[in-house]
Design an enzyme around this catalytic site. Structure first.
Site, PDB file in Angstrom:
ATOM      1  N   LYS A 190       0.916  -1.133   0.096  1.00  0.00           N
ATOM      2  CA  LYS A 190       0.154  -0.010  -0.142  1.00  0.00           C
ATOM      3  C   LYS A 190       0.731   1.118   0.079  1.00  0.00           C
ATOM      4  O   LYS A 190       1.517   1.801   1.102  1.00  0.00           O
ATOM      5  CB  LYS A 190      -0.948   0.179   1.206  1.00  0.00           C
ATOM      6  N   GLU A 266       9.775   0.940  10.613  1.00  0.00           N
ATOM      7  CA  GLU A 266      10.809   2.042  10.509  1.00  0.00           C
ATOM      8  C   GLU A 266      10.324   3.510  10.457  1.00  0.00           C
ATOM      9  O   GLU A 266       9.262   3.779   9.642  1.00  0.00           O
ATOM     10  CB  GLU A 266      11.481   1.775   8.985  1.00  0.00           C
ATOM     11  N   CYS A 301      13.717  10.534   7.041  1.00  0.00           N
ATOM     12  CA  CYS A 301      13.775  10.331   8.156  1.00  0.00           C
ATOM     13  C   CYS A 301      15.115  10.540   8.768  1.00  0.00           C
ATOM     14  O   CYS A 301      14.900  10.791  10.130  1.00  0.00           O
ATOM     15  CB  CYS A 301      13.233   8.784   8.446  1.00  0.00           C
ATOM     16  N   GLU A 400       9.891  15.858  15.289  1.00  0.00           N
ATOM     17  CA  GLU A 400      10.244  15.518  13.868  1.00  0.00           C
ATOM     18  C   GLU A 400       9.578  16.786  13.048  1.00  0.00           C
ATOM     19  O   GLU A 400       8.356  16.588  13.044  1.00  0.00           O
ATOM     20  CB  GLU A 400       9.990  14.333  13.553  1.00  0.00           C
TER      21      GLU A 400
HETATM   22  P1  NAD Z   1       2.621   8.467   7.980  1.00  0.00           P
HETATM   23  O1  NAD Z   1       3.044   7.502   9.182  1.00  0.00           O
HETATM   24  O2  NAD Z   1       1.552   9.419   7.901  1.00  0.00           O
HETATM   25  O3  NAD Z   1       1.932   7.563   6.562  1.00  0.00           O
HETATM   26  C1  NAD Z   1       2.985   6.359   6.273  1.00  0.00           C
HETATM   27  C2  NAD Z   1       1.921   5.388   5.643  1.00  0.00           C
HETATM   28  O4  NAD Z   1       1.039   4.718   6.586  1.00  0.00           O
HETATM   29  C3  NAD Z   1       1.018   5.975   4.463  1.00  0.00           C
HETATM   30  O5  NAD Z   1       0.716   4.880   3.573  1.00  0.00           O
HETATM   31  C4  NAD Z   1      -0.385   6.155   5.274  1.00  0.00           C
HETATM   32  O6  NAD Z   1      -1.379   6.023   4.112  1.00  0.00           O
HETATM   33  C5  NAD Z   1      -0.232   5.116   6.105  1.00  0.00           C
HETATM   34  N1  NAD Z   1      -1.371   5.237   7.355  1.00  0.00           N
HETATM   35  C6  NAD Z   1      -1.419   6.455   7.654  1.00  0.00           C
HETATM   36  N2  NAD Z   1      -2.587   6.351   8.895  1.00  0.00           N
HETATM   37  C7  NAD Z   1      -2.735   5.094   8.917  1.00  0.00           C
HETATM   38  C8  NAD Z   1      -3.439   4.247   9.760  1.00  0.00           C
HETATM   39  N3  NAD Z   1      -4.232   5.017  10.602  1.00  0.00           N
HETATM   40  N4  NAD Z   1      -3.296   2.831   9.667  1.00  0.00           N
HETATM   41  C9  NAD Z   1      -2.701   2.362   8.798  1.00  0.00           C
HETATM   42  N5  NAD Z   1      -1.991   2.982   7.947  1.00  0.00           N
HETATM   43  C10 NAD Z   1      -2.003   4.451   7.917  1.00  0.00           C
HETATM   44  O7  NAD Z   1       4.080   8.995   7.157  1.00  0.00           O
HETATM   45  P2  NAD Z   1       4.420   9.614   6.237  1.00  0.00           P
HETATM   46  O8  NAD Z   1       3.657  11.165   6.611  1.00  0.00           O
HETATM   47  O9  NAD Z   1       3.818   9.257   4.984  1.00  0.00           O
HETATM   48  O10 NAD Z   1       5.983   9.700   6.363  1.00  0.00           O
HETATM   49  C11 NAD Z   1       6.649  10.571   7.048  1.00  0.00           C
HETATM   50  C12 NAD Z   1       7.137   9.904   8.392  1.00  0.00           C
HETATM   51  O11 NAD Z   1       7.780   8.773   7.935  1.00  0.00           O
HETATM   52  C13 NAD Z   1       8.205  10.359   8.983  1.00  0.00           C
HETATM   53  O12 NAD Z   1       8.112  10.304  10.518  1.00  0.00           O
HETATM   54  C14 NAD Z   1       9.229   9.672   8.599  1.00  0.00           C
HETATM   55  O13 NAD Z   1      10.297   9.962   9.582  1.00  0.00           O
HETATM   56  C15 NAD Z   1       9.134   8.286   8.293  1.00  0.00           C
HETATM   57  N6  NAD Z   1       9.954   7.797   7.604  1.00  0.00           N
HETATM   58  C16 NAD Z   1      10.980   6.823   8.264  1.00  0.00           C
HETATM   59  C17 NAD Z   1      11.747   6.068   7.363  1.00  0.00           C
HETATM   60  C18 NAD Z   1      12.763   5.137   7.861  1.00  0.00           C
HETATM   61  O14 NAD Z   1      13.186   4.175   7.451  1.00  0.00           O
HETATM   62  N7  NAD Z   1      12.745   5.033   9.428  1.00  0.00           N
HETATM   63  C19 NAD Z   1      12.164   6.207   6.137  1.00  0.00           C
HETATM   64  C20 NAD Z   1      10.997   7.285   5.451  1.00  0.00           C
HETATM   65  C21 NAD Z   1      10.115   7.886   6.330  1.00  0.00           C
END
Ligand code: NAD
Length: 498
Positions: A190, A266, A301, A400
């Site tokens: 997804k 992650e 991240c 963050e």
């Molecule tokens: P997010 O957590 O808002 O969304 C990530 C994914 O989760 C999306 O596909 C979204 O549709 C899904 N999602 C959102 N709410 C959900 C729910 N209630 N149930 C199930 N799925 C849900 O994050 P984002 O805004 O897309 O990305 C930014 C974040 O990702 C930052 O915190 C960043 O640090 C982190 N990140 C971490 C890494 C790593 O490797 N550690 C890499 C990239 C990004």
């Protein structure tokens, strides 16, 4: 851009987009027939209407993934054949790298040259690295008495669900897909609702590479519907998530309330960048500091968002940082000299600007930027921003921001630097700049983070593990051979000889 570089603006105009969900080897409408718009963050305009999947589509995709897994069409292929298919997928991604880079820039707002020079090579190398590992991972025979043969063998875990963020859509999908497919598993992906385009294209390429129907499925849609349904599905054996710490926590809850599926997370970071006063040449240091926080608009991240500098060199370092940051041009992702593109969406831009306001209110001093720019484009641009006089207990130092915002904090000695560096709920990455070998070794061991880069900003390469300490990660490591074991389970076979 070099004279012979591709004309990405033209490529973006003519690129063929997949807009439907990919289930069991076919592009299909969502069960509800609903669609959602994917938006170009640099203009605020719609790129395409995309199938909006939800629980019913998740059920279909998981059922297809389970069926093919049980039949063994993929997992029972010889390691060599799976390797060939995965290498073919890498070749196809390479063949289509210009289109994929253009799609990524359209969908994320990042500079197309970053997509082309960083995200694409990374995705291709990742797929190749994991493909090459397939026929080089050996199981073990354990030491037993002579009347026993005991083998510890690896089995694929089964159906893997993976939920992807919007900042590096293709690179992160490839990082998960490589080891998932290498192990013989099936997968339901997804992508983030903001960035479905490259994952859908990847599905087409996976089919072209000969990966059997049902092994790779892609479900565009929202987190609370499709993402949650995948997290709660009782026939998903493992859920691999990259995204925010908050949403990562939901997946643990979903697993606890459904089938105790394995959960791999992650998550976010608030990474320190420590600069000791023994550093003599500041030029490479400021270049790396800029890269650490401005690359990908700070939507990274492992962004180095807290600059911890030894007190007596702050003025000199900050002056050099500001001079260098001014050379990072904000603008159209398709312009060759743009280094900072648009933030992903309006809501996120407002969030970043909200943090900038909070920093000012708490008494930190803006010494560069601080504003939305290029509003007339309709895009969501924020200029590189630097705060001075930040205390580590301020909101801008603890939370963050996920934007091009750097917070400067001073320290007196190395013990204080380590203490400030570790004073965060996160532990994803850290940078350390020093000419002192003893400090380099000691501090890199004392920092509680999954990756510490010394005298550079780096996440390492495919051959080394990547993941977070504390609330930056849970359950495993991406990249390296450790990534394979995340999607495998160990079976003991204990055989009595007669
Ligand atoms: P997010 O957590 O808002 O969304 C990530 C994914 O989760 C999306 O596909 C979204 O549709 C899904 N999602 C959102 N709410 C959900 C729910 N209630 N149930 C199930 N799925 C849900 O994050 P984002 O805004 O897309 O990305 C930014 C974040 O990702 C930052 O915190 C960043 O640090 C982190 N990140 C971490 C890494 C790593 O490797 N550690 C890499 C990239 C990004």
């Amino acid at each position: 851009m070099a004279a012979n570089a591709p004309d990405f603006g033209q490529i973006a105009k003519s690129v063929e987009l997949e807009t439907k969900a990919f289930i069991n080897g076919r592009f299909v409408d969502s069960a509800s027939g609903k669609t959602f718009d994917t938006i170009n963050p640099a203009t605020g305009r719609t790129i395409a209407a995309i199938a909006e999947t939800d629980k019913e589509d998740v059920n279909r995709a998981v059922s297809a993934a389970r069926t093919v897994f049980d039949k063994g069409d993929w997992r029972n292929q010889s390691p060599r054949d799976r390797k060939i298919a995965l290498l073919k997928l890498a070749d196809l991604v390479e063949k289509h790298q210009q289109e994929l880079a253009a799609m990524e820039a359209l969908d994320t707002g990042k500079p197309v040259l970053d997509a082309f020079n960083a995200d694409l090579p990374d995705a291709i190398a990742t797929l190749r690295w994991h493909a090459e590992a397939i026929d080089k991972i050996y199981d073990v025979v354990s030491p037993t008495s002579s009347d026993i043969v005991s083998m510890v063998v690896r089995d694929p875990i089964g159906v893997v669900g993976t939920v992807i963020p919007w900042n590096f859509p293709l690179a992160i999908t490839a990082m998960k897909l490589g080891p998932i497919l290498a192990g013989g598993n099936s997968v339901v992906i997804k992508p983030a609702e903001q960035t479905p385009l490259t994952a859908l294209k990847l599905a087409r390429l996976a089919a072209e590479a000969g990966i059997p129907d049902g092994v790779v499925n892609v479900l565009p849609g929202y987190g609370e519907t499709a993402g949650q349904a995948l997290g709660r599905h009782a026939d998903v054996d493992c859920l691999s998530f990259t995204g925010s710490t908050e949403v990562g926590g939901y997946f643990l809850k979903y697993a606890a309330e459904s089938n105790l599926k394995r959960v791999l997370l992650e998550l976010g970071g608030k990474s320190p960048v420590i600069v000791m006063d023994d550093v003599d040449d500041l030029t490479p240091v400021v270049e790396q500091i800029a890269f650490g926080i401005l690359f990908s608009q700070g939507e990274n991240c492992s962004a180095g968002s807290r600059l911890l500098v030894q007190k007596n060199m702050k003025e000199r370092l900050l002056a050099a940082v500001l001079d260098h940051f001014r050379t990072w041009k904000v603008g159209d992702p398709f312009a060759p000299d743009t280094r900072v593109g648009a933030l992903i969406e309006e809501k996120h831009m407002e969030r970043v600007l909200g943090y900038i306001d909070a920093g000012k209110k708490e008494g930190a001093k803006i010494v560069l930027g601080g504003n939305r720019v290029l509003e007339e484009t309709g895009g969501y641009f924020v200029e590189p921003t630097v705060f001075d006089n930040v205390r580590n207990d301020m909101k801008i130092a603890q939370e963050e921001i996920f934007g091009p915002v750097l917070s400067t904090i001073t320290f007196d000695d190395v013990e204080e630097a380590v203490s400030i560096a570790n004073d965060t709920k996160y532990g994803l990455a850290a940078q350390l700049y020093t000419n002192n070998l003893h400090i380099a070794h000691k501090v890199s061991r004392q920092i509680r983070a999954g990756t510490v880069s010394v005298n550079c900003f780096s996440e390492g390469d495919q051959a080394v593990p990547f993941g977070g300490y504390k609330q930056s990660g849970f359950g495993g490591r991406e990249k390296s051979l450790l990534a394979h074991d995340q999607y495998l389970q160990f079976k003991t076979i204990w055989m009595q000889l007669r």
